[in-house]
Design a protein around this motif. Structure first.
Motif, PDB file in Angstrom:
ATOM      1  N   GLY A  83       0.812  -1.210   0.000  1.00  0.00           N
ATOM      2  CA  GLY A  83       0.000   0.000   0.000  1.00  0.00           C
ATOM      3  C   GLY A  83       0.845   1.259   0.000  1.00  0.00           C
ATOM      4  O   GLY A  83       2.077   1.214   0.040  1.00  0.00           O
ATOM      5  N   PHE A  84       0.180   2.399  -0.068  1.00  0.00           N
ATOM      6  CA  PHE A  84       0.858   3.695  -0.137  1.00  0.00           C
ATOM      7  C   PHE A  84       1.783   3.912   1.058  1.00  0.00           C
ATOM      8  O   PHE A  84       2.934   4.321   0.898  1.00  0.00           O
ATOM      9  N   ASP A  85       1.267   3.663   2.275  1.00  0.00           N
ATOM     10  CA  ASP A  85       2.103   3.837   3.470  1.00  0.00           C
ATOM     11  C   ASP A  85       3.379   3.012   3.394  1.00  0.00           C
ATOM     12  O   ASP A  85       4.467   3.478   3.775  1.00  0.00           O
ATOM     13  N   ILE A  86       3.238   1.791   2.919  1.00  0.00           N
ATOM     14  CA  ILE A  86       4.379   0.867   2.895  1.00  0.00           C
ATOM     15  C   ILE A  86       5.397   1.283   1.833  1.00  0.00           C
ATOM     16  O   ILE A  86       6.613   1.252   2.078  1.00  0.00           O
ATOM     17  N   ASP A  87       4.906   1.695   0.667  1.00  0.00           N
ATOM     18  CA  ASP A  87       5.824   2.177  -0.373  1.00  0.00           C
ATOM     19  C   ASP A  87       6.554   3.439   0.076  1.00  0.00           C
ATOM     20  O   ASP A  87       7.755   3.599  -0.188  1.00  0.00           O
ATOM     21  N   ILE A  88       5.837   4.334   0.736  1.00  0.00           N
ATOM     22  CA  ILE A  88       6.483   5.539   1.268  1.00  0.00           C
ATOM     23  C   ILE A  88       7.526   5.161   2.316  1.00  0.00           C
ATOM     24  O   ILE A  88       8.650   5.687   2.323  1.00  0.00           O
ATOM     25  N   ALA A  89       7.190   4.241   3.194  1.00  0.00           N
ATOM     26  CA  ALA A  89       8.135   3.792   4.232  1.00  0.00           C
ATOM     27  C   ALA A  89       9.410   3.245   3.604  1.00  0.00           C
ATOM     28  O   ALA A  89      10.521   3.582   4.033  1.00  0.00           O
ATOM     29  N   ASN A  90       9.257   2.392   2.599  1.00  0.00           N
ATOM     30  CA  ASN A  90      10.434   1.819   1.938  1.00  0.00           C
ATOM     31  C   ASN A  90      11.279   2.894   1.265  1.00  0.00           C
ATOM     32  O   ASN A  90      12.518   2.848   1.309  1.00  0.00           O
ATOM     33  N   ALA A  91      10.629   3.878   0.639  1.00  0.00           N
ATOM     34  CA  ALA A  91      11.367   4.960  -0.021  1.00  0.00           C
ATOM     35  C   ALA A  91      12.128   5.805   1.000  1.00  0.00           C
ATOM     36  O   ALA A  91      13.274   6.207   0.767  1.00  0.00           O
ATOM     37  N   LEU A  92      11.495   6.071   2.138  1.00  0.00           N
ATOM     38  CA  LEU A  92      12.153   6.855   3.181  1.00  0.00           C
ATOM     39  C   LEU A  92      13.352   6.107   3.754  1.00  0.00           C
ATOM     40  O   LEU A  92      14.432   6.689   3.957  1.00  0.00           O
ATOM     41  N   ASN A 152       7.044  15.551  10.273  1.00  0.00           N
ATOM     42  CA  ASN A 152       6.190  16.361   9.419  1.00  0.00           C
ATOM     43  C   ASN A 152       5.214  15.433   8.689  1.00  0.00           C
ATOM     44  O   ASN A 152       5.450  14.227   8.585  1.00  0.00           O
ATOM     45  N   LYS A 153       4.136  15.989   8.172  1.00  0.00           N
ATOM     46  CA  LYS A 153       3.149  15.171   7.463  1.00  0.00           C
ATOM     47  C   LYS A 153       3.761  14.550   6.203  1.00  0.00           C
ATOM     48  O   LYS A 153       4.727  15.078   5.635  1.00  0.00           O
ATOM     49  N   TYR A 154       3.185  13.414   5.788  1.00  0.00           N
ATOM     50  CA  TYR A 154       3.545  12.881   4.475  1.00  0.00           C
ATOM     51  C   TYR A 154       2.330  12.779   3.555  1.00  0.00           C
ATOM     52  O   TYR A 154       2.480  12.471   2.367  1.00  0.00           O
ATOM     53  N   TYR A 155       1.138  13.065   4.082  1.00  0.00           N
ATOM     54  CA  TYR A 155      -0.033  13.334   3.236  1.00  0.00           C
ATOM     55  C   TYR A 155      -1.126  13.946   4.088  1.00  0.00           C
ATOM     56  O   TYR A 155      -1.082  13.905   5.319  1.00  0.00           O
ATOM     57  N   ASN A 156      -2.130  14.535   3.412  1.00  0.00           N
ATOM     58  CA  ASN A 156      -3.234  15.162   4.134  1.00  0.00           C
ATOM     59  C   ASN A 156      -4.482  15.168   3.250  1.00  0.00           C
ATOM     60  O   ASN A 156      -4.550  15.917   2.284  1.00  0.00           O
ATOM     61  N   THR A 157      -5.446  14.316   3.552  1.00  0.00           N
ATOM     62  CA  THR A 157      -6.689  14.241   2.790  1.00  0.00           C
ATOM     63  C   THR A 157      -7.878  14.367   3.745  1.00  0.00           C
ATOM     64  O   THR A 157      -7.775  13.996   4.910  1.00  0.00           O
ATOM     65  N   PRO A 158      -9.022  14.882   3.264  1.00  0.00           N
ATOM     66  CA  PRO A 158     -10.152  15.153   4.157  1.00  0.00           C
ATOM     67  C   PRO A 158     -10.988  13.926   4.492  1.00  0.00           C
ATOM     68  O   PRO A 158     -10.943  12.908   3.811  1.00  0.00           O
ATOM     69  N   GLY A 159     -11.791  14.064   5.551  1.00  0.00           N
ATOM     70  CA  GLY A 159     -12.758  13.044   5.910  1.00  0.00           C
ATOM     71  C   GLY A 159     -14.043  13.218   5.129  1.00  0.00           C
ATOM     72  O   GLY A 159     -14.413  14.339   4.749  1.00  0.00           O
ATOM     73  N   ALA A 160     -14.737  12.122   4.876  1.00  0.00           N
ATOM     74  CA  ALA A 160     -15.961  12.177   4.076  1.00  0.00           C
ATOM     75  C   ALA A 160     -16.990  11.184   4.601  1.00  0.00           C
ATOM     76  O   ALA A 160     -16.701  10.374   5.488  1.00  0.00           O
ATOM     77  N   VAL A 161     -18.189  11.251   4.037  1.00  0.00           N
ATOM     78  CA  VAL A 161     -19.287  10.356   4.396  1.00  0.00           C
ATOM     79  C   VAL A 161     -19.802   9.675   3.138  1.00  0.00           C
ATOM     80  O   VAL A 161     -19.994  10.324   2.103  1.00  0.00           O
ATOM     81  N   ASP A 191      13.895  14.888   6.932  1.00  0.00           N
ATOM     82  CA  ASP A 191      14.795  15.166   5.800  1.00  0.00           C
ATOM     83  C   ASP A 191      14.477  14.249   4.617  1.00  0.00           C
ATOM     84  O   ASP A 191      14.509  14.671   3.457  1.00  0.00           O
ATOM     85  N   ALA A 192      14.150  13.001   4.924  1.00  0.00           N
ATOM     86  CA  ALA A 192      13.845  12.037   3.862  1.00  0.00           C
ATOM     87  C   ALA A 192      12.518  12.378   3.170  1.00  0.00           C
ATOM     88  O   ALA A 192      12.392  12.225   1.944  1.00  0.00           O
ATOM     89  N   ILE A 193      11.524  12.828   3.927  1.00  0.00           N
ATOM     90  CA  ILE A 193      10.250  13.239   3.324  1.00  0.00           C
ATOM     91  C   ILE A 193      10.485  14.392   2.362  1.00  0.00           C
ATOM     92  O   ILE A 193       9.982  14.394   1.223  1.00  0.00           O
ATOM     93  N   THR A 194      11.260  15.375   2.796  1.00  0.00           N
ATOM     94  CA  THR A 194      11.597  16.512   1.921  1.00  0.00           C
ATOM     95  C   THR A 194      12.320  16.034   0.671  1.00  0.00           C
ATOM     96  O   THR A 194      12.020  16.479  -0.447  1.00  0.00           O
ATOM     97  N   ALA A 195      13.255  15.104   0.839  1.00  0.00           N
ATOM     98  CA  ALA A 195      14.069  14.626  -0.279  1.00  0.00           C
ATOM     99  C   ALA A 195      13.242  13.862  -1.318  1.00  0.00           C
ATOM    100  O   ALA A 195      13.394  14.077  -2.524  1.00  0.00           O
ATOM    101  N   ILE A 196      12.360  12.951  -0.865  1.00  0.00           N
ATOM    102  CA  ILE A 196      11.590  12.176  -1.852  1.00  0.00           C
ATOM    103  C   ILE A 196      10.513  13.031  -2.513  1.00  0.00           C
ATOM    104  O   ILE A 196      10.073  12.719  -3.632  1.00  0.00           O
ATOM    105  N   ARG A 197      10.104  14.109  -1.853  1.00  0.00           N
ATOM    106  CA  ARG A 197       9.205  15.060  -2.511  1.00  0.00           C
ATOM    107  C   ARG A 197       9.953  15.808  -3.609  1.00  0.00           C
ATOM    108  O   ARG A 197       9.397  16.070  -4.675  1.00  0.00           O
ATOM    109  N   ALA A 198      11.211  16.148  -3.334  1.00  0.00           N
ATOM    110  CA  ALA A 198      11.990  16.945  -4.277  1.00  0.00           C
ATOM    111  C   ALA A 198      12.488  16.158  -5.481  1.00  0.00           C
ATOM    112  O   ALA A 198      12.579  16.693  -6.592  1.00  0.00           O
ATOM    113  N   ASP A 199      12.818  14.861  -5.288  1.00  0.00           N
ATOM    114  CA  ASP A 199      13.437  14.105  -6.397  1.00  0.00           C
ATOM    115  C   ASP A 199      12.439  13.327  -7.255  1.00  0.00           C
ATOM    116  O   ASP A 199      12.825  12.588  -8.152  1.00  0.00           O
TER     117      ASP A 199
END
Length: 265
Positions: free
Chosen positions: A57-66, A114-123, A239-247
């Motif tokens: 999933g997304f969390d896991i792929d982000i974790a591996n990249a970080l 720091n955050k690594y994503y931010n999405t709203p709640g819904a119904v 630092d890693a969150i900033t880096a993977i956002r930048a590259d």
């Protein structure tokens, strides 16, 4: 008997105090070569267990990249959501990457990156629902399902105070109940609900709307939770969150799961 019980209680309290004190110790002198990551595995598309028991999933792929950017080895531990923070504090793993919102209440217990994503709640509601909108008046006497110990269950209780809120251990369980006609609505992250209603299992339902973006409930986005003293590890992750956002790595992972920017403002 009373003195024995008191002694046992004192020993238990001492053990708890010692455990929490250890969790507060600084990691300034530690060299991080491996980071154990806790995740739930029951929150698609962010984290899910496949048939073989492997997390994806997304969390896991982000974790591996970080971890790759930090040049540390990642190992993963599955953990039920309700016990996630206690397990972190008791050293079962070093970080939680499981779509955990950064909220004031949780910040009292853990250290967040720091955050690594931010999405709203819904119904979401059944497609034939006559509920007109997400106002409190529209949900008076209606049954609403949400996963327990989440920002979404808190939001429902605040913004839909006259609804009958039913709490579930996992998102999969509330989905089953609304699919089978046992709920009038459910609330969760808009990404989770959108992907579900686009699947055969979620064909029953539609997105009704979002709930107010109250930072006191939803926090500042999803961050990585760490033990209070692990400030060195926090900087490494930040630092890693900033880096993977930048590259471009972040966008590549995001585009695998979503058609829009999940990082948010």
């Amino acid at each position: 008997m009373r003195s024995i019980k008191m002694a046992l209680l004192a020993l238990s309290a001492l053990a708890l105090t010692t455990s929490l004190a250890a969790a507060q110790e600084s990691d300034a002198n530690k060299t991080w070569t491996e980071v154990r990551i806790g995740s739930e595995g029951a929150y698609p598309p962010f984290n899910v267990l496949d048939a073989s028991g492997k997390l994806s999933g997304f969390d896991i792929d982000i974790a591996n990249a970080l971890c790759e950017h930090m040049k540390v080895k990642c190992s993963f531990v599955t953990q039920d959501w309700d016990g996630m923070i206690p397990a972190l504090q008791n050293d079962r793993f070093d970080a939680v990457i499981a779509s955990m919102s950064i909220t004031p209440e949780r910040e009292k217990q853990v250290l967040f990156t720091n955050k690594y994503y931010n999405t709203p709640g819904a119904v979401a509601v059944p497609k034939d629902s006559t509920i007109p909108d997400t106002s409190a008046a529209s949900f008076k006497g209606k049954t609403v399902g949400a996963q327990g110990s989440t920002t979404h269950s808190q939001a429902v209780e605040k913004f839909l105070p006259d609804a009958d809120v039913r709490i579930y251990p996992t998102a999969e369980e509330y989905k089953l109940d609304i699919e089978n006609g046992r709920l009038d609505a459910v609330s969760d992250d808009i990404v989770v609900l959108s992907q579900w209603i686009d699947s055969p299992e979620g064909a029953c339902c539609k997105i009704l709307g979002s709930l107010p973006a109250d930072e006191s409930i939803y926090g500042k986005g999803a961050g990585i939770a760490l033990r209070k003293g692990d400030t060195k590890l926090k900087k490494m992750f930040d630092d890693a969150i900033t880096a993977i956002r930048a590259d471009g790595t972040y966008k590549k992972i995001q585009d695998k799961y979503f058609k829009f920017d999940v990082y948010g403002k």
